[in-house]
Write an enzyme that holds these catalytic residues in place. Structure first.
Site, PDB file in Angstrom:
ATOM      1  N   ASP A  20     109.327  -3.777 -50.748  1.00 41.51           N
ATOM      2  CA  ASP A  20     110.339  -2.725 -50.893  1.00 41.51           C
ATOM      3  C   ASP A  20     111.736  -3.234 -50.534  1.00 41.51           C
ATOM      4  O   ASP A  20     111.868  -4.107 -49.672  1.00 41.51           O
ATOM      5  CB  ASP A  20     109.965  -1.539 -49.999  1.00 41.51           C
ATOM      6  CG  ASP A  20     110.684  -0.271 -50.427  1.00 41.51           C
ATOM      7  OD1 ASP A  20     111.211  -0.230 -51.558  1.00 41.51           O
ATOM      8  OD2 ASP A  20     110.719   0.679 -49.633  1.00 41.51           O
ATOM      9  N   HIS A  37     115.572  -6.651 -58.437  1.00 44.19           N
ATOM     10  CA  HIS A  37     114.186  -6.932 -58.848  1.00 44.19           C
ATOM     11  C   HIS A  37     114.044  -8.410 -59.228  1.00 44.19           C
ATOM     12  O   HIS A  37     113.023  -9.027 -58.930  1.00 44.19           O
ATOM     13  CB  HIS A  37     113.790  -6.039 -60.016  1.00 44.19           C
ATOM     14  CG  HIS A  37     113.731  -4.581 -59.639  1.00 44.19           C
ATOM     15  ND1 HIS A  37     113.086  -4.130 -58.508  1.00 44.19           N
ATOM     16  CD2 HIS A  37     114.244  -3.458 -60.230  1.00 44.19           C
ATOM     17  CE1 HIS A  37     113.209  -2.812 -58.425  1.00 44.19           C
ATOM     18  NE2 HIS A  37     113.903  -2.381 -59.456  1.00 44.19           N
ATOM     19  N   LEU A 131      93.022 -18.735 -53.996  1.00 48.58           N
ATOM     20  CA  LEU A 131      93.700 -17.487 -53.616  1.00 48.58           C
ATOM     21  C   LEU A 131      93.479 -16.464 -54.729  1.00 48.58           C
ATOM     22  O   LEU A 131      93.739 -16.754 -55.897  1.00 48.58           O
ATOM     23  CB  LEU A 131      95.206 -17.735 -53.446  1.00 48.58           C
ATOM     24  CG  LEU A 131      96.073 -16.485 -53.229  1.00 48.58           C
ATOM     25  CD1 LEU A 131      95.812 -15.877 -51.845  1.00 48.58           C
ATOM     26  CD2 LEU A 131      97.564 -16.809 -53.353  1.00 48.58           C
TER      27      LEU A 131
HETATM   28  C1  FPP Z   1     110.523  -1.760 -54.689  1.00 46.32           C
HETATM   29  O1  FPP Z   1     111.902  -1.866 -54.435  1.00 46.32           O
HETATM   30  C2  FPP Z   1     110.129  -2.734 -55.684  1.00 46.32           C
HETATM   31  C3  FPP Z   1     109.650  -2.446 -56.933  1.00 46.32           C
HETATM   32  C4  FPP Z   1     109.451  -1.070 -57.421  1.00 46.32           C
HETATM   33  C5  FPP Z   1     109.330  -3.502 -57.898  1.00 46.32           C
HETATM   34  C6  FPP Z   1     108.695  -4.743 -57.364  1.00 46.32           C
HETATM   35  C7  FPP Z   1     108.914  -5.807 -58.339  1.00 46.32           C
HETATM   36  C8  FPP Z   1     109.226  -7.080 -58.057  1.00 46.32           C
HETATM   37  C9  FPP Z   1     109.276  -7.631 -56.683  1.00 46.32           C
HETATM   38  C10 FPP Z   1     109.605  -7.976 -59.187  1.00 46.32           C
HETATM   39  C11 FPP Z   1     108.623  -8.923 -59.712  1.00 46.32           C
HETATM   40  C12 FPP Z   1     107.197  -8.686 -59.448  1.00 46.32           C
HETATM   41  C13 FPP Z   1     106.201  -9.407 -60.045  1.00 46.32           C
HETATM   42  C14 FPP Z   1     104.797  -9.161 -59.650  1.00 46.32           C
HETATM   43  C15 FPP Z   1     106.506 -10.444 -61.063  1.00 46.32           C
HETATM   44  P1  FPP Z   1     112.832  -0.610 -54.704  1.00 46.32           P
HETATM   45  O2  FPP Z   1     113.423  -0.738 -56.051  1.00 46.32           O
HETATM   46  O3  FPP Z   1     112.066   0.662 -54.464  1.00 46.32           O
HETATM   47  O4  FPP Z   1     113.936  -0.824 -53.602  1.00 46.32           O
HETATM   48  P2  FPP Z   1     114.770   0.328 -52.867  1.00 46.32           P
HETATM   49  O5  FPP Z   1     113.800   1.044 -51.966  1.00 46.32           O
HETATM   50  O6  FPP Z   1     115.772  -0.462 -52.107  1.00 46.32           O
HETATM   51  O7  FPP Z   1     115.374   1.196 -53.923  1.00 46.32           O
END
Ligand code: FPP
Length: 261
Positions: A20, A37, A131
């Site tokens: 997150d 992201h 893994l």
């Molecule tokens: C949460 O941060 C994150 C996500 C909803 C997306 C996770 C995706 C990645 C880490 C990118 C790549 C992943 C793979 C598996 C290739 P948020 O957007 O909710 O952050 P915020 O709480 O600060 O708004």
């Protein structure tokens, strides 16, 4: 870069992570959320490297929740592109390094091109054992439990199972990750202290660890702190401290661990 083992010789077998803070990381830099992201994708690689380095057997990452479909269309589209790119770019190398890749969640909700790449990644890495990387995509813990209930009901309707034979093991076997030991350690970055509909069944006895660090800022030192903290914890699984120590000496497998006796 190689990292040394944590303070005690107690490494989690299975690590589950809520990644997150991507959006906030970008917003603090006055950049679009998608940049966060993209930076988050680099932390995914770092986390996988760390697990390989530490001998962690299973890593489950919450990449996209069932609820994330409700985000602005532009952000969802950018995330889909990122997933597709990652699948195209990373799978071969991960496979070479002994990583078995799997996806959990409602994959039928993704575009056919992504579904095809998911299936190909699973197929090409299925023999790997170093893994097990499970990527939760369009995943929800409640949906997971509902799907297991549906499967049980179907088996009863088909005469394969009697209602009185439905026990924890029968449910666990029909849940996502049913073939893995449950997570030993859960990490959530980004400062919030909640489970957010991730692995609700599987996290029953998991040790929880939270950090303010935003996912794109993740580094090996933060992961080391989590493992060091985990190594100090006494896992009792509902028993007294003396009982749980006498069961294993230093800790014991969770009741629903398929590898437990
Ligand atoms: C949460 O941060 C994150 C996500 C909803 C997306 C996770 C995706 C990645 C880490 C990118 C790549 C992943 C793979 C598996 C290739 P948020 O957007 O909710 O952050 P915020 O709480 O600060 O708004």
């Amino acid at each position: 870069m190689s990292t040394s083992p944590p303070a005690q010789d107690r490494i989690p077998r299975h690590l589950a992570v809520i990644m997150d803070g991507n959006g906030r990381w970008a917003e603090r830099r006055k950049r679009p959320r998608v940049i966060g992201h993209r930076a988050g994708a680099r932390s995914v690689n770092l986390c996988i490297d760390f697990c390989l380095d530490q001998g962690i057997e299973a890593l489950t990452l919450f990449a996209f929740s069932s609820e994330n479909w409700g985000r602005p269309e532009e952000e969802v589209g950018a995330l889909m592109k990122l997933f597709l790119n990652a699948l195209e770019r990373e799978v071969e190398e991960l496979g070479r390094r002994g990583v078995r890749i799997r996806f959990i969640g409602e994959r039928e909700r993704f575009a056919p091109a992504i579904q095809d790449k998911m299936a190909a990644a699973e197929m090409s890495t299925r023999g790997n054992r170093r893994l097990t990387l499970s990527i939760a995509a369009s995943y929800g813990g409640r949906q997971d439990i509902a799907a297991a209930a549906r499967a049980l009901a179907q088996d009863v309707a088909d005469g394969k199972l009697r209602p009185q034979d439905i026990d924890e093991a029968a449910v666990a076997a029909r849940m996502a990750l049913g073939d893995l030991p449950p997570p030993d350690l859960f990490i959530r970055t980004g400062g919030d202290h909640r489970i957010s509909n991730f692995l609700l069944w599987q996290l029953a006895y998991t040790e929880l660890w939270f950090t303010e660090t935003l996912w794109p800022e993740l580094d090996a030192a933060t992961l080391r702190r989590a493992l060091d903290d985990y190594a100090q914890r006494e896992r009792r699984f509902g028993l007294t401290g003396a009982q749980s120590l006498s069961r294993t000496g230093s800790g014991m497998a969770a009741p629903s661990d398929p590898s437990a006796e």
